[in-house]
Scaffold this motif. Structure first.
Motif, PDB file in Angstrom:
ATOM      1  N   GLU A 127       0.817  -1.218   0.000  1.00 21.83           N
ATOM      2  CA  GLU A 127       0.000   0.000   0.000  1.00 21.83           C
ATOM      3  C   GLU A 127       0.852   1.270   0.000  1.00 21.83           C
ATOM      4  O   GLU A 127       0.603   2.206  -0.778  1.00 21.83           O
ATOM      5  N   ASP A 128       1.860   1.321   0.874  1.00 19.43           N
ATOM      6  CA  ASP A 128       2.712   2.509   0.960  1.00 19.43           C
ATOM      7  C   ASP A 128       3.961   2.399   0.083  1.00 19.43           C
ATOM      8  O   ASP A 128       4.491   3.417  -0.379  1.00 19.43           O
ATOM      9  N   LEU A 129       4.416   1.184  -0.111  1.00 19.49           N
ATOM     10  CA  LEU A 129       5.636   0.967  -0.902  1.00 19.49           C
ATOM     11  C   LEU A 129       5.545  -0.379  -1.614  1.00 19.49           C
ATOM     12  O   LEU A 129       5.474  -1.423  -0.973  1.00 19.49           O
ATOM     13  N   ALA A 130       5.537  -0.325  -2.930  1.00 23.50           N
ATOM     14  CA  ALA A 130       5.553  -1.556  -3.731  1.00 23.50           C
ATOM     15  C   ALA A 130       6.997  -2.008  -3.912  1.00 23.50           C
ATOM     16  O   ALA A 130       7.908  -1.178  -3.999  1.00 23.50           O
ATOM     17  N   VAL A 131       7.194  -3.315  -3.961  1.00 21.07           N
ATOM     18  CA  VAL A 131       8.552  -3.859  -4.064  1.00 21.07           C
ATOM     19  C   VAL A 131       8.590  -4.979  -5.110  1.00 21.07           C
ATOM     20  O   VAL A 131       7.755  -5.888  -5.093  1.00 21.07           O
ATOM     21  N   ILE A 132       9.583  -4.884  -6.006  1.00 18.67           N
ATOM     22  CA  ILE A 132       9.864  -5.966  -6.944  1.00 18.67           C
ATOM     23  C   ILE A 132      11.304  -6.408  -6.732  1.00 18.67           C
ATOM     24  O   ILE A 132      12.212  -5.574  -6.644  1.00 18.67           O
ATOM     25  N   GLY A 133      11.517  -7.708  -6.629  1.00 20.79           N
ATOM     26  CA  GLY A 133      12.867  -8.249  -6.476  1.00 20.79           C
ATOM     27  C   GLY A 133      13.388  -8.781  -7.799  1.00 20.79           C
ATOM     28  O   GLY A 133      12.778  -8.600  -8.856  1.00 20.79           O
ATOM     29  N   PHE A 134      14.513  -9.469  -7.717  1.00 16.23           N
ATOM     30  CA  PHE A 134      15.127 -10.088  -8.890  1.00 16.23           C
ATOM     31  C   PHE A 134      15.675 -11.455  -8.519  1.00 16.23           C
ATOM     32  O   PHE A 134      16.242 -11.624  -7.442  1.00 16.23           O
ATOM     33  N   ASP A 135      15.520 -12.416  -9.408  1.00 20.17           N
ATOM     34  CA  ASP A 135      16.135 -13.748  -9.396  1.00 20.17           C
ATOM     35  C   ASP A 135      15.189 -14.862  -8.976  1.00 20.17           C
ATOM     36  O   ASP A 135      15.481 -16.034  -9.216  1.00 20.17           O
ATOM     37  N   ASP A 136      14.071 -14.552  -8.313  1.00 23.60           N
ATOM     38  CA  ASP A 136      13.143 -15.571  -7.817  1.00 23.60           C
ATOM     39  C   ASP A 136      13.864 -16.595  -6.951  1.00 23.60           C
ATOM     40  O   ASP A 136      13.774 -17.807  -7.163  1.00 23.60           O
ATOM     41  N   GLN A 137      14.571 -16.108  -5.955  1.00 22.06           N
ATOM     42  CA  GLN A 137      15.248 -16.963  -4.989  1.00 22.06           C
ATOM     43  C   GLN A 137      14.214 -17.578  -4.036  1.00 22.06           C
ATOM     44  O   GLN A 137      13.079 -17.110  -3.960  1.00 22.06           O
ATOM     45  N   PRO A 138      14.583 -18.620  -3.284  1.00 26.59           N
ATOM     46  CA  PRO A 138      13.636 -19.241  -2.348  1.00 26.59           C
ATOM     47  C   PRO A 138      12.989 -18.247  -1.392  1.00 26.59           C
ATOM     48  O   PRO A 138      11.809 -18.391  -1.053  1.00 26.59           O
ATOM     49  N   ILE A 139      13.742 -17.216  -0.982  1.00 22.41           N
ATOM     50  CA  ILE A 139      13.181 -16.240  -0.050  1.00 22.41           C
ATOM     51  C   ILE A 139      12.046 -15.452  -0.691  1.00 22.41           C
ATOM     52  O   ILE A 139      11.090 -15.048  -0.019  1.00 22.41           O
ATOM     53  N   ALA A 140      12.114 -15.261  -2.019  1.00 18.98           N
ATOM     54  CA  ALA A 140      11.040 -14.551  -2.720  1.00 18.98           C
ATOM     55  C   ALA A 140       9.777 -15.401  -2.752  1.00 18.98           C
ATOM     56  O   ALA A 140       8.659 -14.891  -2.588  1.00 18.98           O
ATOM     57  N   ARG A 141       9.947 -16.694  -2.945  1.00 18.06           N
ATOM     58  CA  ARG A 141       8.786 -17.584  -2.955  1.00 18.06           C
ATOM     59  C   ARG A 141       8.186 -17.705  -1.558  1.00 18.06           C
ATOM     60  O   ARG A 141       6.971 -17.735  -1.395  1.00 18.06           O
ATOM     61  N   ALA A 142       9.042 -17.786  -0.553  1.00 19.57           N
ATOM     62  CA  ALA A 142       8.561 -17.929   0.827  1.00 19.57           C
ATOM     63  C   ALA A 142       7.815 -16.684   1.301  1.00 19.57           C
ATOM     64  O   ALA A 142       6.833 -16.790   2.050  1.00 19.57           O
ATOM     65  N   MET A 143       8.270 -15.500   0.849  1.00 20.26           N
ATOM     66  CA  MET A 143       7.680 -14.239   1.298  1.00 20.26           C
ATOM     67  C   MET A 143       6.699 -13.653   0.284  1.00 20.26           C
ATOM     68  O   MET A 143       6.224 -12.537   0.465  1.00 20.26           O
ATOM     69  N   SER A 144       6.402 -14.398  -0.774  1.00 24.54           N
ATOM     70  CA  SER A 144       5.460 -13.956  -1.814  1.00 24.54           C
ATOM     71  C   SER A 144       5.858 -12.605  -2.405  1.00 24.54           C
ATOM     72  O   SER A 144       5.030 -11.711  -2.564  1.00 24.54           O
ATOM     73  N   ILE A 145       7.139 -12.482  -2.749  1.00 23.75           N
ATOM     74  CA  ILE A 145       7.665 -11.242  -3.323  1.00 23.75           C
ATOM     75  C   ILE A 145       7.508 -11.264  -4.845  1.00 23.75           C
ATOM     76  O   ILE A 145       7.915 -12.220  -5.499  1.00 23.75           O
ATOM     77  N   THR A 146       6.918 -10.236  -5.390  1.00 21.55           N
ATOM     78  CA  THR A 146       6.895 -10.069  -6.843  1.00 21.55           C
ATOM     79  C   THR A 146       8.336  -9.918  -7.318  1.00 21.55           C
ATOM     80  O   THR A 146       9.109  -9.134  -6.741  1.00 21.55           O
ATOM     81  N   THR A 147       8.705 -10.664  -8.352  1.00 17.38           N
ATOM     82  CA  THR A 147      10.122 -10.689  -8.721  1.00 17.38           C
ATOM     83  C   THR A 147      10.298 -10.993 -10.203  1.00 17.38           C
ATOM     84  O   THR A 147       9.355 -11.408 -10.883  1.00 17.38           O
ATOM     85  N   VAL A 148      11.497 -10.768 -10.688  1.00 16.02           N
ATOM     86  CA  VAL A 148      11.864 -11.142 -12.052  1.00 16.02           C
ATOM     87  C   VAL A 148      12.677 -12.429 -11.956  1.00 16.02           C
ATOM     88  O   VAL A 148      13.749 -12.461 -11.349  1.00 16.02           O
ATOM     89  N   ASP A 149      12.145 -13.477 -12.543  1.00 18.12           N
ATOM     90  CA  ASP A 149      12.783 -14.790 -12.449  1.00 18.12           C
ATOM     91  C   ASP A 149      13.926 -14.902 -13.458  1.00 18.12           C
ATOM     92  O   ASP A 149      13.697 -14.899 -14.665  1.00 18.12           O
ATOM     93  N   ILE A 150      15.152 -15.006 -12.961  1.00 21.07           N
ATOM     94  CA  ILE A 150      16.319 -15.277 -13.801  1.00 21.07           C
ATOM     95  C   ILE A 150      16.762 -16.703 -13.483  1.00 21.07           C
ATOM     96  O   ILE A 150      17.174 -16.992 -12.357  1.00 21.07           O
ATOM     97  N   PRO A 151      16.669 -17.629 -14.435  1.00 20.56           N
ATOM     98  CA  PRO A 151      16.952 -19.052 -14.169  1.00 20.56           C
ATOM     99  C   PRO A 151      18.446 -19.333 -14.041  1.00 20.56           C
ATOM    100  O   PRO A 151      19.083 -19.890 -14.934  1.00 20.56           O
ATOM    101  N   LEU A 152      19.005 -18.957 -12.910  1.00 20.50           N
ATOM    102  CA  LEU A 152      20.454 -19.002 -12.726  1.00 20.50           C
ATOM    103  C   LEU A 152      21.016 -20.421 -12.785  1.00 20.50           C
ATOM    104  O   LEU A 152      22.113 -20.640 -13.312  1.00 20.50           O
ATOM    105  N   TYR A 153      20.311 -21.380 -12.230  1.00 24.81           N
ATOM    106  CA  TYR A 153      20.788 -22.770 -12.247  1.00 24.81           C
ATOM    107  C   TYR A 153      20.949 -23.257 -13.684  1.00 24.81           C
ATOM    108  O   TYR A 153      21.987 -23.824 -14.057  1.00 24.81           O
ATOM    109  N   SER A 154      19.926 -23.015 -14.507  1.00 29.00           N
ATOM    110  CA  SER A 154      19.986 -23.423 -15.912  1.00 29.00           C
ATOM    111  C   SER A 154      21.068 -22.663 -16.667  1.00 29.00           C
ATOM    112  O   SER A 154      21.742 -23.226 -17.543  1.00 29.00           O
ATOM    113  N   ILE A 155      21.235 -21.397 -16.325  1.00 31.03           N
ATOM    114  CA  ILE A 155      22.288 -20.595 -16.962  1.00 31.03           C
ATOM    115  C   ILE A 155      23.657 -21.177 -16.635  1.00 31.03           C
ATOM    116  O   ILE A 155      24.539 -21.254 -17.496  1.00 31.03           O
TER     117      ILE A 155
END
Length: 319
Positions: free
Chosen positions: A263-291
């Motif tokens: 509501e007061d501050l929107a947040v977008i992360g990067f990489d879609d790490q486990p912490i992003a999935r656990a905390m339901s963070i909107t993020t940009v998924d970079i498939p680092l393992y496959s890379i």
């Protein structure tokens, strides 16, 4: 310490025969092979692996240059590289450089001295010209957009990723958008900053240098961002954190600064790490393992190749 001549004498064979047994070469009679193996055990002979590698012209070692190993971004890359390496019977030599050029140069020198077969550079500070001057000694692979380089590379279009994330925030009503970054001089970082500048210009929005938060890598840096924002007359309503750890730090510290997410501050992360999935963070998924797997394949290939990997915006609850 026993040497190869001691083994030959104990087995009653020639040094050449011992060498053939050690290198699993054919045309050695079974009884002689058995005598050599028995003599190796009795004498305690240990082959000089450096000499063996020199003779083969191959070490089965791949060097990996990365600034930090304790960051999920790089550790995920290394996991992908390591998995592919194990399948092909290669081992990794890790060079944790902290972005010190002399340590990056040491890795290149290892390639020159034939102590490794190939080198994967996940992120660098050293100039591309210097890196290219070592390609005559073995494969060098970059994790960045190499543009006109003659080296192999795999890359993410960070400019396009950033534009996509900024458009998403804009569509959700945000006009004061900030972003966090570790260092501005990196190839990927320059693309992200350029995308930010171009986006603001396209939308007719003012550029505010204070909205760029530098040297951000960890959860603790997320709180530092909020602390800095508290000194602003007008703070951003959205943050594009180039790393899920930083995004998580912002979110976990938000209540301390009387801010509600999103509501007061929107947040977008990067990489879609486990912490992003656990905390339901909107993020940009970079498939680092496959890379990481792709980087390894390029490192052992005889052909120069350039590969682009796509990234995906994952919508969750922080925007």
């Amino acid at each position: 310490m026993a040497n190869i001549r001691d083994v030959a004498k104990a087995a009653g064979v020639s040094v050449t025969t011992v060498s053939r047994v050690l290198n699993n070469q054919p045309y050695v009679k079974e009884e002689k092979e058995a005598a050599v193996k028995k003599a190796i055990k009795e004498t305690g002979y240990i082959p000089n692996i450096n000499a063996v590698n020199l003779k083969k012209g191959k070490t089965n070692l791949i060097g990996v240059v990365l600034p930090f190993l304790d960051q999920p971004y790089f550790s995920n890359l290394v996991q992908g590289i390591s998995q592919a390496a194990s399948v092909h019977q290669y081992k990794l030599v890790l060079y944790q450089t902290g972005y010190h050029e002399h340590q990056e140069k040491e890795a290149l020198e290892m390639l020159k001295l034939k102590q490794i077969d190939s080198l994967i550079i996940c992120s660098r500070k050293i100039s591309l010209d210097i890196v290219e001057s070592y390609q005559q000694y073995g494969n060098i692979v970059l994790f960045e957009d190499g543009e006109q380089t003659s080296l192999s590379y795999t890359f993410i279009d960070h400019y396009a990723c950033f534009i996509k994330a900024l458009e998403y925030l804009y569509e959700h009503g945000h006009r004061e958008i900030g972003f966090s970054i570790n260092r501005l001089e990196g190839t990927n970082s320059r693309q992200r900053e350029q995308a930010y500048r171009d986006f603001l210009k396209l939308k007719g929005l003012p550029y505010n240098e204070k909205y760029i938060f530098k040297k951000c890598l960890n959860i603790e840096d997320g709180e530092r961002i909020l602390k800095e924002m508290g000194t602003f007359q007008k703070r951003p309503t959205a943050i594009l954190a180039t790393g899920d750890q930083v995004a998580a730090g912002i979110i976990t510290s938000s209540s301390k600064y009387q801010l509600k997410i999103p509501e007061d501050l929107a947040v977008i992360g990067f990489d879609d790490q486990p912490i992003a999935r656990a905390m339901s963070i909107t993020t940009v998924d970079i498939p680092l393992y496959s890379i990481g797997q792709l980087l390894f394949e390029q490192a052992v290939s005889e052909k120069v190749s350039h590969k682009e990997v796509s990234a995906e915006l994952i919508e969750r609850s922080t925007v």
